[in-house]
Design a protein around this motif. Structure first.
Motif, PDB file in Angstrom:
ATOM      1  N   ASP A  43       0.817  -1.217   0.000  1.00 25.71           N
ATOM      2  CA  ASP A  43       0.000   0.000   0.000  1.00 25.71           C
ATOM      3  C   ASP A  43       0.847   1.262   0.000  1.00 25.71           C
ATOM      4  O   ASP A  43       0.511   2.240   0.667  1.00 25.71           O
ATOM      5  N   THR A  44       1.954   1.243  -0.750  1.00 26.44           N
ATOM      6  CA  THR A  44       2.787   2.450  -0.785  1.00 26.44           C
ATOM      7  C   THR A  44       2.211   3.497  -1.738  1.00 26.44           C
ATOM      8  O   THR A  44       2.630   4.646  -1.722  1.00 26.44           O
ATOM      9  N   ASP A  45       1.272   3.088  -2.592  1.00 26.14           N
ATOM     10  CA  ASP A  45       0.622   4.057  -3.474  1.00 26.14           C
ATOM     11  C   ASP A  45      -0.549   4.665  -2.702  1.00 26.14           C
ATOM     12  O   ASP A  45      -1.666   4.136  -2.701  1.00 26.14           O
ATOM     13  N   CYS A  46      -0.236   5.791  -2.023  1.00 25.62           N
ATOM     14  CA  CYS A  46      -1.231   6.337  -1.076  1.00 25.62           C
ATOM     15  C   CYS A  46      -2.502   6.776  -1.777  1.00 25.62           C
ATOM     16  O   CYS A  46      -3.570   6.807  -1.172  1.00 25.62           O
ATOM     17  N   GLU A  47      -2.383   7.170  -3.048  1.00 26.71           N
ATOM     18  CA  GLU A  47      -3.581   7.675  -3.701  1.00 26.71           C
ATOM     19  C   GLU A  47      -4.602   6.587  -3.963  1.00 26.71           C
ATOM     20  O   GLU A  47      -5.797   6.772  -3.771  1.00 26.71           O
ATOM     21  N   ARG A  48      -4.108   5.441  -4.402  1.00 28.42           N
ATOM     22  CA  ARG A  48      -5.047   4.384  -4.795  1.00 28.42           C
ATOM     23  C   ARG A  48      -5.324   3.380  -3.682  1.00 28.42           C
ATOM     24  O   ARG A  48      -6.336   2.696  -3.713  1.00 28.42           O
ATOM     25  N   SER A  49      -4.406   3.274  -2.724  1.00 28.86           N
ATOM     26  CA  SER A  49      -4.608   2.276  -1.665  1.00 28.86           C
ATOM     27  C   SER A  49      -5.562   2.817  -0.609  1.00 28.86           C
ATOM     28  O   SER A  49      -5.489   3.990  -0.252  1.00 28.86           O
ATOM     29  N   LYS A  50      -6.436   1.961  -0.129  1.00 30.74           N
ATOM     30  CA  LYS A  50      -7.396   2.387   0.899  1.00 30.74           C
ATOM     31  C   LYS A  50      -7.422   1.353   2.029  1.00 30.74           C
ATOM     32  O   LYS A  50      -7.488   0.154   1.776  1.00 30.74           O
ATOM     33  N   ARG A  51      -7.427   1.855   3.257  1.00 27.39           N
ATOM     34  CA  ARG A  51      -7.494   0.972   4.412  1.00 27.39           C
ATOM     35  C   ARG A  51      -8.776   0.119   4.361  1.00 27.39           C
ATOM     36  O   ARG A  51      -8.784  -1.068   4.695  1.00 27.39           O
ATOM     37  N   GLU A  52      -9.813   0.775   3.887  1.00 27.99           N
ATOM     38  CA  GLU A  52     -11.105   0.089   3.795  1.00 27.99           C
ATOM     39  C   GLU A  52     -11.008  -1.163   2.901  1.00 27.99           C
ATOM     40  O   GLU A  52     -11.523  -2.231   3.225  1.00 27.99           O
ATOM     41  N   PHE A  53     -10.287  -1.033   1.783  1.00 26.64           N
ATOM     42  CA  PHE A  53     -10.129  -2.200   0.914  1.00 26.64           C
ATOM     43  C   PHE A  53      -9.303  -3.283   1.616  1.00 26.64           C
ATOM     44  O   PHE A  53      -9.582  -4.474   1.486  1.00 26.64           O
ATOM     45  N   ALA A  54      -8.272  -2.843   2.356  1.00 30.25           N
ATOM     46  CA  ALA A  54      -7.435  -3.822   3.063  1.00 30.25           C
ATOM     47  C   ALA A  54      -8.306  -4.639   4.028  1.00 30.25           C
ATOM     48  O   ALA A  54      -8.213  -5.868   4.085  1.00 30.25           O
ATOM     49  N   ASP A  55      -9.175  -3.937   4.756  1.00 28.34           N
ATOM     50  CA  ASP A  55     -10.030  -4.645   5.719  1.00 28.34           C
ATOM     51  C   ASP A  55     -10.979  -5.609   5.010  1.00 28.34           C
ATOM     52  O   ASP A  55     -11.223  -6.719   5.469  1.00 28.34           O
ATOM     53  N   LEU A  56     -11.496  -5.149   3.865  1.00 32.90           N
ATOM     54  CA  LEU A  56     -12.430  -6.019   3.137  1.00 32.90           C
ATOM     55  C   LEU A  56     -11.699  -7.223   2.541  1.00 32.90           C
ATOM     56  O   LEU A  56     -12.250  -8.325   2.463  1.00 32.90           O
ATOM     57  N   ILE A  57     -10.453  -7.019   2.134  1.00 36.17           N
ATOM     58  CA  ILE A  57      -9.658  -8.139   1.608  1.00 36.17           C
ATOM     59  C   ILE A  57      -9.458  -9.181   2.711  1.00 36.17           C
ATOM     60  O   ILE A  57      -9.601 -10.383   2.492  1.00 36.17           O
TER      61      ILE A  57
END
Ligand code: GLU
Length: 464
Positions: A43-57
């Motif tokens: 998640d080093t691409d701060c613009e496209r990475s979202k914590r919310e997606f990480a949790d859903l993954i």
């Protein structure tokens, strides 16, 4: 040394079945080796990475039964990458470049016009310290490229440099480093592309095996050079083929195509999805596996097809159906409770209807037939009307049990002479309102005397 594997999605969207293939290959491999599985968010691409997606993954993986031993986020490990970048800069292997995307594009077009491959010519390496300072003074900020080891003395005269690795899936794999552009490791805004952090993390976490899609084969050559440059051990790499849609299109996290979320919402069983994700494009039958332990026995990296595999929805339907038909009631207890099936009857109900369910959610329709108001079609003719009256009259007294149906149908047969389809079809229609469905015998105790009698007495205009 025990195996350490990792799955490293960028949290830029929901996982699709192709991502799951990668996750499962790593998870099952780690399981088989008695090793560890790390979920690492790139998640080093701060613009496209979202914590919310990480949790859903994480949630999507948990649905499949994948529960990582460790979760890591690259965004929390930047200091490690900074140290590695410094090490490379000190060694003269990471250099600043100032070209804009437009300039690079024009250069690539000029090369293409001359029939040359679009490899970066290391023009930025020629900049003097003054020229760099001048550009920075104009407000230009550099991106940073890794100098690939594909030359002897002169970086502007690369020579064929075969880098080989023993791929867990493809066997001996060779990439000529002179055919590649020096990769950008750090963007203009100072953020890292995943290439360097991935190497740093794999080394720091002691990752022993990396299994990922074959779209990463070239990256592996670049990363092999980085492992060498940083003087850290390189894991074994394996590249599996990719999945496409039935139409041959690639899957994308951002488009949401065939996302695990959608498949779950569509009522597919996790093991149907997991079985297909692993077994498609692998030698041997695509069959429903009962659990991940069983699926693990089928993992054979050397048997993965070299070309892309198509995800066929009909195959998923088939696997799901086969799994559902064999599911024990304990596995669906919660879902049946949500459908309002009385607790004490859940097992009998499930065993009665599961062979008629493609998905567990289909049980809802059968619950309505058993417990709900059923519209019985009017008798087709006078004979059917008489048949119904006889059926009502001959329904055995006393508790309804496993023998009731046989006793009842024998009595009806004896009186009306109806047998075979002529006996069972009108009975089924009178009881369920349908021409097809689960075996009637096991349904009778669930429907119960009161509902049965009401249905058999029903006039077409009434609904019970
Ligand atoms: N973040 C990368 C990806 O999603 C990881 C690749 C790898 O497994 O190294 O493609």
């Amino acid at each position: 040394m025990s195996a350490i594997l990792r799955f490293a999605p960028s949290p830029t969207g929901r996982l699709h079945i192709g991502n799951l293939r990668t996750a499962l290959f790593n998870w099952l491999f780690a399981r088989r080796e008695g090793g560890l599985f790390v979920l690492r968010f790139d998640d080093t691409d701060c613009e496209r990475s979202k914590r919310e997606f990480a949790d859903l993954i994480e949630r999507d993986l948990a649905w499949l039964g994948i529960t990582p031993h460790r979760v890591a986020r690259q965004s929390e490990r930047i200091a490690l990458y900074d140290a590695a970048a410094e090490q490379l800069k000190t060694a003269g292997l990471l250099y600043p470049c100032f070209e804009t995307p437009d300039e690079l594009d024009r250069r690539r077009k000029r090369l293409a016009a001359r029939g040359l491959p679009p490899v970066y010519g290391r023009e930025a390496l020629k900049l003097s310290a003054d020229e760099r300072a001048g550009l920075e003074a104009e407000g230009r900020r550099p991106h940073w490229r890794f100098l690939l080891p594909n030359f002897t003395d002169d970086p502007f005269a690369p020579t064929r440099t075969d880098l080989s690795f023993d791929d867990l899936v493809r066997g001996e794999t060779t990439i000529d480093l002179a055919s590649l552009s020096d990769p950008v490791l750090i963007r203009e805004d100072g953020s890292y592309l995943y290439t360097l952090p991935s190497v740093v993390d794999d080394a720091e976490m002691g990752v022993t095996h990396v299994i990922r899609g074959d779209d990463h084969v070239t990256n592996t050559a670049v990363q092999a050079a980085l492992f060498q440059a940083l003087r850290v051990p390189m894991p074994r790499f394996g590249h599996h083929n990719l999945l496409t849609t039935i139409g041959g299109e690639g899957l994308s996290k951002r488009s949401g195509a065939l996302s695990l979320e959608t498949l779950r919402e569509d009522g597919f069983e996790p093991m149907a999805v997991a079985s297909l994700a692993v077994l498609v494009g692998m030698a041997g039958a695509i069959e429903p596996m009962a659990d991940l332990a069983a699926l693990e026995t089928r993992l054979d990296l050397s048997a993965v097809s070299a070309s892309a595999s198509k995800f066929d929805p009909a195959e998923l339907d088939r696997l799901n159906r086969e799994i559902v038909h064999a599911l024990p009631s304990a596995a669906v207890a919660e879902r049946l409770a949500r459908l309002g099936i009385p607790d004490g009857e859940a097992e009998a109900f499930w065993l009665a209807v599961r062979a008629n369910c493609d998905k567990v959610v289909d049980a809802k329709g059968w619950a309505e037939i058993v417990y709900g108001a059923v519209m019985v079609p009017a008798p087709a003719d006078a004979e059917e009307a008489v048949f119904r009256q006889a059926a009502l009259r001959l329904f055995p007294a006393g508790a309804i049990g496993s023998e009731t149906f046989r006793a009842w149908t024998s009595a009806i047969k004896a009186e009306t002479g109806a047998k075979g389809k002529a006996l069972f079809l009108p009975l089924r229609r009178a009881i369920t309102g349908l021409d097809h469905g689960p075996e009637l015998g096991p349904l009778l105790p669930l429907i119960g005397r009161e509902r049965l009698e009401t249905r058999l007495q029903q006039r077409p205009e009434n609904q019970t």
